[in-house]
Design a protein around this motif. Structure first.
Motif, short mmCIF file in Angstrom:
data_model
loop_
_atom_site.label_atom_id
_atom_site.label_comp_id
_atom_site.label_asym_id
_atom_site.label_seq_id
_atom_site.Cartn_x
_atom_site.Cartn_y
_atom_site.Cartn_z
N VAL A 117 0.86 -1.21 0.22
CA VAL A 117 0.03 0.02 0.15
C VAL A 117 1.01 1.15 -0.13
O VAL A 117 0.33 2.40 -0.16
CB VAL A 117 -1.02 -0.05 1.16
CG1 VAL A 117 -1.76 -1.36 1.40
CG2 VAL A 117 -0.30 0.19 2.35
N ARG A 118 2.06 1.19 0.00
CA ARG A 118 3.15 2.32 0.34
C ARG A 118 2.75 3.20 -1.01
O ARG A 118 2.98 2.70 -2.16
CB ARG A 118 4.38 1.88 0.44
CG ARG A 118 5.49 2.90 0.72
CD ARG A 118 6.72 2.50 1.20
NE ARG A 118 6.72 2.01 2.52
CZ ARG A 118 7.05 0.82 2.80
NH1 ARG A 118 7.25 -0.17 1.94
NH2 ARG A 118 6.88 0.22 3.97
N GLY A 119 2.84 4.41 -0.94
CA GLY A 119 2.59 5.44 -2.13
C GLY A 119 1.08 5.67 -2.60
O GLY A 119 0.72 6.23 -3.23
N ARG A 120 0.20 4.59 -1.95
CA ARG A 120 -1.33 4.83 -2.29
C ARG A 120 -2.04 4.94 -0.99
O ARG A 120 -3.13 5.89 -1.26
CB ARG A 120 -1.60 3.39 -2.80
CG ARG A 120 -0.87 3.03 -4.12
CD ARG A 120 -1.64 1.58 -4.69
NE ARG A 120 -1.52 0.52 -3.82
CZ ARG A 120 -2.69 -0.24 -3.35
NH1 ARG A 120 -3.90 0.48 -3.72
NH2 ARG A 120 -2.76 -1.20 -2.56
N PHE A 121 -1.57 4.64 0.12
CA PHE A 121 -2.35 4.88 1.26
C PHE A 121 -1.54 5.96 2.16
O PHE A 121 -0.28 5.76 2.40
CB PHE A 121 -2.46 3.74 2.07
CG PHE A 121 -3.43 2.88 1.55
CD1 PHE A 121 -4.04 2.85 0.25
CD2 PHE A 121 -3.97 1.64 2.35
CE1 PHE A 121 -4.73 1.88 -0.39
CE2 PHE A 121 -4.79 0.48 1.80
CZ PHE A 121 -5.29 0.92 0.39
N THR A 122 -2.09 6.56 2.86
CA THR A 122 -1.66 7.71 3.79
C THR A 122 -2.41 7.63 5.22
O THR A 122 -3.68 7.74 5.09
CB THR A 122 -1.75 9.07 3.27
OG1 THR A 122 -0.95 9.29 2.02
CG2 THR A 122 -1.11 10.09 4.39
#
Length: 124
Positions: free
Chosen positions: A64-69
């Motif tokens: 999810v890194r780069g898509r979720f915050t």
């Protein structure tokens, strides 16, 4: 003790976005780190993202890194998960978790408090 309630789940198409919220109540005056986990049907619970008490430290699982915050607003006792560019493999029940202490952990057993979960479904 801390009580957690998630909201914001739903059905979205591939490439869409959702924002999950996790509202905490109870003993929120103490420091507590928080995290999001998810569990898809037939799969084990998976760590998604974690945030420290201050919000200054965060981490994500690779998928999810780069898509979720992940973020939090301690004035509102609320943690958020902004999810973008969603994929069908993101479909799961998302749960928030809290543990007393300033740093998060990536293992679910390290958390003493859990919300009931909210369903996220991404259609292809």
């Amino acid at each position: 003790q801390v009580q957690l309630v998630e909201s914001g789940g739903g059905l979205v198409q591939t490439g869409g976005s959702l924002r999950l919220s996790c509202a905490a109540s109870g003993r929120t005056s103490s420091f507590y780190a928080m995290a999001w986990f998810r569990q898809a049907p037939g799969k084990e619970r998976e760590f998604v993202a974690g945030v420290s008490w201050s919000g200054g430290s965060t981490t994500y699982t690779d998928s999810v890194r780069g898509r979720f915050t992940v973020s939090r607003d301690n004035a509102k006792n609320t943690m958020y998960l902004q999810m973008s560019n969603l994929k069908p493999e993101d479909t799961a029940v998302y749960s928030c978790a809290a543990r007393y202490g300033v740093t998060f952990r990536t293992v679910g057993d390290e958390y003493g408090y859990w919300g009931q979960g909210t369903q996220v479904t991404v259609s292809s």
